[in-house]
Structure formats: structure tokens, C-alpha cells
Design a protein around this motif. Sequence first.
Motif, PDB file in Angstrom:
ATOM      1  N   PRO A  91      38.400  56.466   7.408  1.00 39.44           N
ATOM      2  CA  PRO A  91      37.558  56.268   8.751  1.00 39.44           C
ATOM      3  C   PRO A  91      37.950  55.276   9.769  1.00 39.44           C
ATOM      4  CG  PRO A  91      36.822  55.597   6.391  1.00 39.44           C
ATOM      5  CD  PRO A  91      38.183  55.923   6.105  1.00 39.44           C
ATOM      6  N   THR A  92      39.079  54.619   9.535  1.00 41.26           N
ATOM      7  CA  THR A  92      39.870  53.842  10.694  1.00 41.26           C
ATOM      8  C   THR A  92      41.285  54.168  10.488  1.00 41.26           C
ATOM      9  OG1 THR A  92      39.931  51.775   9.244  1.00 41.26           O
ATOM     10  CG2 THR A  92      38.194  51.850  10.898  1.00 41.26           C
ATOM     11  N   GLY A  93      41.529  55.423  10.661  1.00 44.14           N
ATOM     12  CA  GLY A  93      42.905  55.928  10.182  1.00 44.14           C
ATOM     13  C   GLY A  93      43.816  55.989  11.386  1.00 44.14           C
ATOM     14  N   GLY A  94      45.089  56.268  11.357  1.00 40.01           N
ATOM     15  CA  GLY A  94      46.112  56.602  12.531  1.00 40.01           C
ATOM     16  C   GLY A  94      46.077  57.932  12.964  1.00 40.01           C
ATOM     17  N   LYS A  95      47.096  58.061  13.673  1.00 41.45           N
ATOM     18  CA  LYS A  95      47.359  59.460  14.414  1.00 41.45           C
ATOM     19  C   LYS A  95      48.335  60.141  13.582  1.00 41.45           C
ATOM     20  CE  LYS A  95      48.126  57.754  18.632  1.00 41.45           C
ATOM     21  NZ  LYS A  95      47.367  56.426  18.689  1.00 41.45           N
ATOM     22  N   TYR A  96      49.080  59.715  12.696  1.00 43.03           N
ATOM     23  CA  TYR A  96      50.292  60.080  12.080  1.00 43.03           C
ATOM     24  C   TYR A  96      50.199  60.440  10.588  1.00 43.03           C
ATOM     25  CZ  TYR A  96      51.426  58.089  16.609  1.00 43.03           C
ATOM     26  OH  TYR A  96      51.540  58.033  17.961  1.00 43.03           O
ATOM     27  N   ASP A  97      49.426  59.482  10.062  1.00 45.92           N
ATOM     28  CA  ASP A  97      49.453  59.635   8.275  1.00 45.92           C
ATOM     29  C   ASP A  97      48.913  61.007   8.045  1.00 45.92           C
ATOM     30  OD1 ASP A  97      48.782  59.586   5.638  1.00 45.92           O
ATOM     31  OD2 ASP A  97      47.307  57.907   5.967  1.00 45.92           O
ATOM     32  N   GLY A  98      49.827  62.025   7.469  1.00 41.86           N
ATOM     33  CA  GLY A  98      49.426  63.200   7.133  1.00 41.86           C
ATOM     34  C   GLY A  98      49.607  64.378   8.117  1.00 41.86           C
ATOM     35  N   VAL A  99      49.268  63.886   9.467  1.00 44.94           N
ATOM     36  CA  VAL A  99      49.322  64.845  10.439  1.00 44.94           C
ATOM     37  C   VAL A  99      50.595  65.288  11.002  1.00 44.94           C
ATOM     38  CG1 VAL A  99      48.382  65.059  12.899  1.00 44.94           C
ATOM     39  CG2 VAL A  99      47.256  63.675  11.232  1.00 44.94           C
ATOM     40  N   LEU A 100      51.541  64.346  10.634  1.00 40.40           N
ATOM     41  CA  LEU A 100      52.951  64.430  11.201  1.00 40.40           C
ATOM     42  C   LEU A 100      53.553  65.496  10.419  1.00 40.40           C
ATOM     43  CD1 LEU A 100      55.641  63.929  12.746  1.00 40.40           C
ATOM     44  CD2 LEU A 100      56.241  62.268  10.878  1.00 40.40           C
ATOM     45  N   GLY A 101      53.149  65.512   8.924  1.00 37.09           N
ATOM     46  CA  GLY A 101      53.634  66.542   7.975  1.00 37.09           C
ATOM     47  C   GLY A 101      53.410  68.065   8.281  1.00 37.09           C
ATOM     48  N   VAL A 102      51.908  68.137   8.780  1.00 39.10           N
ATOM     49  CA  VAL A 102      51.445  69.285   9.145  1.00 39.10           C
ATOM     50  C   VAL A 102      51.993  69.856  10.480  1.00 39.10           C
ATOM     51  CG1 VAL A 102      49.568  70.867   9.357  1.00 39.10           C
ATOM     52  CG2 VAL A 102      49.297  68.848   7.780  1.00 39.10           C
ATOM     53  N   LEU A 103      51.902  69.218  11.574  1.00 39.09           N
ATOM     54  CA  LEU A 103      52.333  69.483  12.694  1.00 39.09           C
ATOM     55  C   LEU A 103      53.802  69.462  12.869  1.00 39.09           C
ATOM     56  CD1 LEU A 103      49.694  67.998  15.110  1.00 39.09           C
ATOM     57  CD2 LEU A 103      49.675  70.086  13.755  1.00 39.09           C
ATOM     58  N   GLY A 104      54.762  68.896  11.978  1.00 36.35           N
ATOM     59  CA  GLY A 104      55.969  68.856  12.025  1.00 36.35           C
ATOM     60  C   GLY A 104      56.424  70.253  11.283  1.00 36.35           C
ATOM     61  N   GLY A 105      55.562  70.531  10.141  1.00 41.15           N
ATOM     62  CA  GLY A 105      55.803  71.815   9.658  1.00 41.15           C
ATOM     63  C   GLY A 105      55.536  73.165  10.632  1.00 41.15           C
ATOM     64  N   LEU A 106      54.471  73.024  11.603  1.00 41.77           N
ATOM     65  CA  LEU A 106      54.509  73.858  12.798  1.00 41.77           C
ATOM     66  C   LEU A 106      55.436  73.973  13.743  1.00 41.77           C
ATOM     67  CD1 LEU A 106      52.605  75.872  14.148  1.00 41.77           C
ATOM     68  CD2 LEU A 106      51.199  73.984  15.386  1.00 41.77           C
ATOM     69  N   GLU A 107      55.990  72.746  14.098  1.00 40.70           N
ATOM     70  CA  GLU A 107      57.132  72.809  14.953  1.00 40.70           C
ATOM     71  C   GLU A 107      58.233  73.470  14.679  1.00 40.70           C
ATOM     72  OE1 GLU A 107      59.314  72.145  17.992  1.00 40.70           O
ATOM     73  OE2 GLU A 107      57.102  71.957  17.950  1.00 40.70           O
ATOM     74  N   ILE A 108      58.414  73.337  13.278  1.00 40.50           N
ATOM     75  CA  ILE A 108      59.768  73.882  12.902  1.00 40.50           C
ATOM     76  C   ILE A 108      59.609  75.385  12.912  1.00 40.50           C
ATOM     77  CG2 ILE A 108      60.455  72.044  11.081  1.00 40.50           C
ATOM     78  CD1 ILE A 108      59.946  74.083   8.862  1.00 40.50           C
TER      79      ILE A 108
END
Length: 414
Positions: A91-108
Motif C-alpha cells: 500500500p505504501t510501496g516503492g517503485k522498484y520492488d518486484g518491478v525491476l525484475g519484470v521490466l529488467g526482463g523486458l529490457e533484456i
Amino acid sequence: MNGVKNFRIDPDRLWDSLMEMAKIGPGVAGGNNRQTLTDEDAEGRALFETWCKDAGMTMGVDKIGNMFATRPGTDPTALPVYVGSHLDTQPTGGKYDGVLGVLGGLEIIRTLNDLDIKTKHPITVVNWTNEEGTRFAPAMLASGVFAGKHKLKWAYDRVDSEGKSFGDELNRIGWVGEEEVGSRDMHAMFELHIEQGPILEAEKKDIGVVTHGQGLRWIECKITGKESHTGSTPMSMRKNAGRGLALITELVHEIAMANQPNAVGAIGHIDVYPNSRNIIPGQVVCTVDMRTHLLDKLNGMVSEFQERAPKICKDIEVDFECSIVGQFDPPAFDENCVNAVRSAAQELGYSYMDIVSGAGHDACWINDIAPTAMIMCPCVDGLSHNEAEEISKEWAQAGTDVLLHAVLNTAIIQ
């Protein structure tokens, strides 16, 4: 891998994607509130799907809403290499927890497209549903169903604080897929994640090579005393459930400290009844969270708590009962996958160290059914599950570069 040492992701493109996703479900203090199966979750999923299709990937969705975006390989019989994490937040989360792993996958995938690199094995980027567990407990729910730890119907029947069921909400936002959950086979899986702890930053390391995850036990406790007036009840005649909570809290801390290193324990969730200023608490319901990556140590900590807690409460004339409501044993990640991560960091010239994941992740469940490893990058002050969570563009690039090369080593360049 000698011919691809100079391959790198586009850090600006990755960062722009992270910031664009962060616009969906903004928090009140700079982070995100994109809880699972909310309208914001649906919007984030739709954006991810659009990006994947733009990258030439095909999207599959299973009956619990897990999203699988696949770039084909040259060998139609080869099993996919999976990468990913989750897009839902606290509910009060950050912008990177989990999201980096998904969008890092897309970036590769975008990088492989840019470089016109083909791989023998397909590569699939996954967004696991309800990793956080903040709206529908437990955490890592959908990956748990995928790995055979939970039944699908049981997951559908989980309810939030408003009594809304997981199954109904998944249907409401339009993300019930047709695939049977767990029907996919994997060659391997890699999950990139921020550390959510202070070790990498303190040690000035770019990369954490995750060798183990912590095992976890959630113990729900009920302490029952007697409600009475705070002003008129003599101290010697009180049956104070709040005092029981205080003593139990100290017991958890004592047990964790006695089992150092690499053991933690705390009480997180607490409900006090009737929670009035001038009434001695008659009942407290709380959850003890104990973790370590050593199974014998974890079981010993839990046993000691279950033995001592009732005696402590009996001494102050309150009742105690408890039950384990969440658990998983500590995973040791696949040696070959771990070596692929370590080798990638070394070849790329990034500083690295072996590390144990202090938090639970989807990779912990998937490790039971497929070779799996995790990559971690630092986060500022180790802060996570907080809107002030922060990483640098350079840390994001390093982690995703290592992900790229670990995946290439596993998916095999053609």
C-alpha cells in the motif's frame, strides 16, 4: 560468452520504463500503491502487455492471472528460460520492488532485439500475481499455486479486509487466463530484485549473488486476558493481554538474538481488543515472523517459542494459543544458475558477493520445480516496502546487465 562481453542493456530505456510504470498507482509520498487485483494493477498489466507485444513477444495468461510474455527460440523443442518478478506493490510501496525484475526482463528482450541475437531456448518474461500478499494473504500466492504449494480454489477463496475474494477480483479486472496453472515447463528461471536490505550498499558491491533464500514461519498468536477499567482495577488483579504481548515481543527478540548470525524474528501484525484508552486489553492477536536460511535452526527457534510462550503467559494469568499460518523451508538455489550469475558479474567487471535473501520471493517457490537463481542490486539504506525506496540508474543497469548475460549463458546464443 567471450564474444559478447561488451553487450549491455540500455540503462536510459530501462529507467524510463520504470518511471512510466510508477505513474500507475502513485503513492502519497513518491512511491506506489498498486495493490494486487486493483484497477491500478489492471492498468499496470495492460501497459506491460503493450510493451511486450511491441517487442514482438506473445502473451499467455493462466487462470490465476500470471502473465507470460515469450520471445521464441530457434529450437522449438527447447524449454524456455524464464525471467521476471511481480508488478504489484505494498500500500505504501516503492517503485522498484518486484518491478525491476519484470521490466529488467523486458529490457533484456529489447536488447536482444536491438542486437539481432537469437537464442536456442525461448525466453519468457513473467509477472507473478500477488507476490506481496498485502491485500490477499499469503504472499507469493500465485507462484505458490504454480509450484503446487496451494490449490487454485483455495487461492480463489482468499479474501481481503473488505471481504472481497481473490477469484472475484481477478475476474473483475479481466485477467483470468485460460491456461492451467503450473502447466508450463521451465529450463531455468532468474529473478532480479533489489536487495531490500543494507548489506550490498554497506559493502560497496554492485551485485548480490543469491545462494539461498530464508525459510519463514508465521506464527499467529492469541493472548487472552480480561477487559477491565484501567483506573479502577488493582495492579495485582489484572489479566492484561497487552502485557502478554510485551513479554512475547521480547521473547521473539531474545530467541532471534540467541541464534545469530543470519536469523531474524519480530512481531509485525498486531490487533488489540477492545483498543480503548481506558480499558485494559482483554485480547491480543499478533503474528510472529521468524526467518533463517538454515532449516534446523528455524525449526529450533519455532520450537523454543512454542515451548516458552505459554509459560510466560501463564505466569501473568493470561491464556496463550498459537498456530503456524504461513511457512516455507529455506531454498538453496541451483548451483549452475548461481554460477551463471557469478560468472556474468565477474566477466562484466562488476563487484559482487554471495548473499542470502532476507525476504521471500517468487523464485523461492519456483526453485522447487525448476533450476532457479536470483540476482540482487543494492537499494539506498536498505529501505524497501516504503515509498522512500530508492536505487540508482547505475545499480539497475548492473543488475540487468548481469541478468542479460546469465540468461544468454543459459538460453545459448545461436
